[in-house]
Design a protein around this motif. Structure first.
Motif, PDB file in Angstrom:
ATOM      1  N   LYS A  87       0.229  -0.764  -0.112  1.00 20.28           N
ATOM      2  CA  LYS A  87      -0.010  -0.033  -0.335  1.00 20.28           C
ATOM      3  C   LYS A  87       1.093   1.928   0.105  1.00 20.28           C
ATOM      4  CE  LYS A  87      -4.265  -1.866   1.844  1.00 20.28           C
ATOM      5  NZ  LYS A  87      -5.382  -1.731   3.653  1.00 20.28           N
ATOM      6  N   ALA A  88       2.073   1.413  -0.087  1.00 20.37           N
ATOM      7  CA  ALA A  88       2.976   2.196   0.242  1.00 20.37           C
ATOM      8  C   ALA A  88       3.362   2.678  -0.936  1.00 20.37           C
ATOM      9  CB  ALA A  88       4.635   1.938   0.806  1.00 20.37           C
ATOM     10  N   PRO A  89       3.304   4.267  -1.270  1.00 22.00           N
ATOM     11  CA  PRO A  89       2.954   5.108  -3.287  1.00 22.00           C
ATOM     12  C   PRO A  89       4.357   4.594  -2.981  1.00 22.00           C
ATOM     13  CG  PRO A  89       1.684   6.575  -1.405  1.00 22.00           C
ATOM     14  CD  PRO A  89       3.298   5.453  -0.230  1.00 22.00           C
ATOM     15  N   LYS A  90       4.392   4.523  -4.132  1.00 16.49           N
ATOM     16  CA  LYS A  90       5.953   4.354  -5.085  1.00 16.49           C
ATOM     17  C   LYS A  90       7.072   5.803  -4.823  1.00 16.49           C
ATOM     18  CE  LYS A  90       4.842  -0.071  -6.627  1.00 16.49           C
ATOM     19  NZ  LYS A  90       4.837  -0.483  -5.353  1.00 16.49           N
ATOM     20  N   ILE A  91       8.322   5.542  -5.020  1.00 18.17           N
ATOM     21  CA  ILE A  91       8.626   6.163  -4.643  1.00 18.17           C
ATOM     22  C   ILE A  91      10.157   6.944  -5.772  1.00 18.17           C
ATOM     23  CG2 ILE A  91       8.053   6.641  -2.148  1.00 18.17           C
ATOM     24  CD1 ILE A  91      11.179   5.585  -1.793  1.00 18.17           C
ATOM     25  N   GLU A  92      10.427   8.269  -6.159  1.00 20.53           N
ATOM     26  CA  GLU A  92      11.784   8.397  -7.338  1.00 20.53           C
ATOM     27  C   GLU A  92      12.835   8.510  -6.466  1.00 20.53           C
ATOM     28  OE1 GLU A  92      11.904   7.231 -10.279  1.00 20.53           O
ATOM     29  OE2 GLU A  92       9.737   6.854 -10.297  1.00 20.53           O
ATOM     30  N   THR A  93      13.631   7.837  -6.334  1.00 20.95           N
ATOM     31  CA  THR A  93      15.080   8.586  -5.638  1.00 20.95           C
ATOM     32  C   THR A  93      15.635   9.259  -6.284  1.00 20.95           C
ATOM     33  OG1 THR A  93      16.193   6.527  -6.138  1.00 20.95           O
ATOM     34  CG2 THR A  93      15.028   6.665  -3.719  1.00 20.95           C
ATOM     35  N   ASP A  94      15.692   9.762  -6.971  1.00 15.42           N
ATOM     36  CA  ASP A  94      16.842   9.923  -8.161  1.00 15.42           C
ATOM     37  C   ASP A  94      16.157  12.421  -8.626  1.00 15.42           C
ATOM     38  OD1 ASP A  94      14.807   9.948  -9.696  1.00 15.42           O
ATOM     39  OD2 ASP A  94      15.391   9.887 -11.948  1.00 15.42           O
ATOM     40  N   ASN A  95      15.231  12.500  -7.102  1.00 13.54           N
ATOM     41  CA  ASN A  95      14.390  13.362  -7.747  1.00 13.54           C
ATOM     42  C   ASN A  95      14.842  13.665  -5.570  1.00 13.54           C
ATOM     43  OD1 ASN A  95      12.507  12.447  -6.891  1.00 13.54           O
ATOM     44  ND2 ASN A  95      11.154  13.414  -7.970  1.00 13.54           N
ATOM     45  N   ILE A  96      15.671  13.691  -4.903  1.00 12.72           N
ATOM     46  CA  ILE A  96      15.367  14.116  -4.050  1.00 12.72           C
ATOM     47  C   ILE A  96      15.360  15.716  -3.608  1.00 12.72           C
ATOM     48  CG2 ILE A  96      15.142  11.218  -3.299  1.00 12.72           C
ATOM     49  CD1 ILE A  96      18.552  12.484  -2.271  1.00 12.72           C
ATOM     50  N   TYR A  97      15.827  15.961  -4.283  1.00 16.20           N
ATOM     51  CA  TYR A  97      16.912  17.328  -3.642  1.00 16.20           C
ATOM     52  C   TYR A  97      15.529  17.909  -4.511  1.00 16.20           C
ATOM     53  CZ  TYR A  97      20.672  16.634  -2.010  1.00 16.20           C
ATOM     54  OH  TYR A  97      22.041  16.395  -0.454  1.00 16.20           O
ATOM     55  N   SER A  98      14.557  17.937  -5.365  1.00 16.07           N
ATOM     56  CA  SER A  98      13.290  18.737  -5.850  1.00 16.07           C
ATOM     57  C   SER A  98      12.391  18.768  -5.065  1.00 16.07           C
ATOM     58  CB  SER A  98      13.104  17.768  -7.183  1.00 16.07           C
ATOM     59  OG  SER A  98      12.350  16.789  -6.622  1.00 16.07           O
ATOM     60  N   LEU A  99      12.656  17.446  -3.701  1.00 20.24           N
ATOM     61  CA  LEU A  99      11.497  17.192  -3.069  1.00 20.24           C
ATOM     62  C   LEU A  99      11.441  18.608  -1.959  1.00 20.24           C
ATOM     63  CD1 LEU A  99      11.408  13.958  -2.278  1.00 20.24           C
ATOM     64  CD2 LEU A  99       9.604  15.021  -3.652  1.00 20.24           C
ATOM     65  N   LEU A 100      12.797  19.349  -1.437  1.00 22.64           N
ATOM     66  CA  LEU A 100      12.955  19.942  -0.727  1.00 22.64           C
ATOM     67  C   LEU A 100      13.237  21.393  -1.433  1.00 22.64           C
ATOM     68  CD1 LEU A 100      16.535  18.173   0.697  1.00 22.64           C
ATOM     69  CD2 LEU A 100      13.858  17.807   1.608  1.00 22.64           C
TER      70      LEU A 100
END
Length: 172
Positions: free
Chosen positions: A18-31
């Motif tokens: 049930k956990a939403p999928k995550i993308e690890t190549d864009n972590i700084y775009s989340l900040l």
């Protein structure tokens, strides 16, 4: 015992599915980051930010002693684990069951990064399902990022009260 183990594995499977999928190549775009305003002479006038005061820095700009201090305080096994520490999680679950409390104190640096990036809405919730999701995301982060990338991102997301990240804390 076997039924209990199968039940735990089944529960973990449901939570992870049930956990939403995550993308690890864009972590700084989340900040969100701060902007620095300068006058015509190049002097700093002010720092402006929306919801989070943060200045992202590269791991090479963070003194090695600062990096080592965080590893020593937060996660002594950071360099050797693959996202989460099974022994700490089992111990925390045992303590929560025996003492009737919530689960706490099990997060590795990678799990804390996962929580800071992907679980902001449930960050304060201390539940088994949140911990399982956090551990799942930590494994994904460890699979896709180097230890230096994880430590750098973690040190840029930690809340120090005056802002987020070690650079903002140093400026404060």
């Amino acid at each position: 015992f076997l039924v209990l183990c199968l039940g735990v594995i089944g529960y973990a499977g449901v939570v992870i599915s049930k956990a939403p999928k995550i993308e690890t190549d864009n972590i700084y775009s989340l900040l969100s980051q701060s902007s620095t305003l300068y006058d015509d002479k190049g002097e700093v006038i002010d720092n402006v930010f929306a919801d989070q005061n943060r200045t992202v820095v590269n791991i090479s700009q963070i003194p090695e002693n600062v990096q080592n201090a965080f590893i020593a305080l937060e996660d002594k096994t950071f360099k050797t684990h693959h996202g989460f520490n099974v022994i700490r999680i089992i111990g925390a679950v045992k303590d929560a069951v025996i003492h009737g409390g919530s689960i706490s104190g099990t997060s590795t640096i990678t799990q804390q990064l996962a929580r800071n990036l992907y679980l902001t809405d449930s960050m304060q919730v201390r539940s088994i399902s949140r911990k399982l999701t956090e551990a799942y995301y930590a494994v994904i982060l460890e699979k896709n990022l180097s230890k230096n990338e994880i430590l750098e991102a973690y040190l840029n997301t930690v809340n120090f009260g005056m802002g987020y990240g070690v650079q903002t804390a140093a400026q404060a």
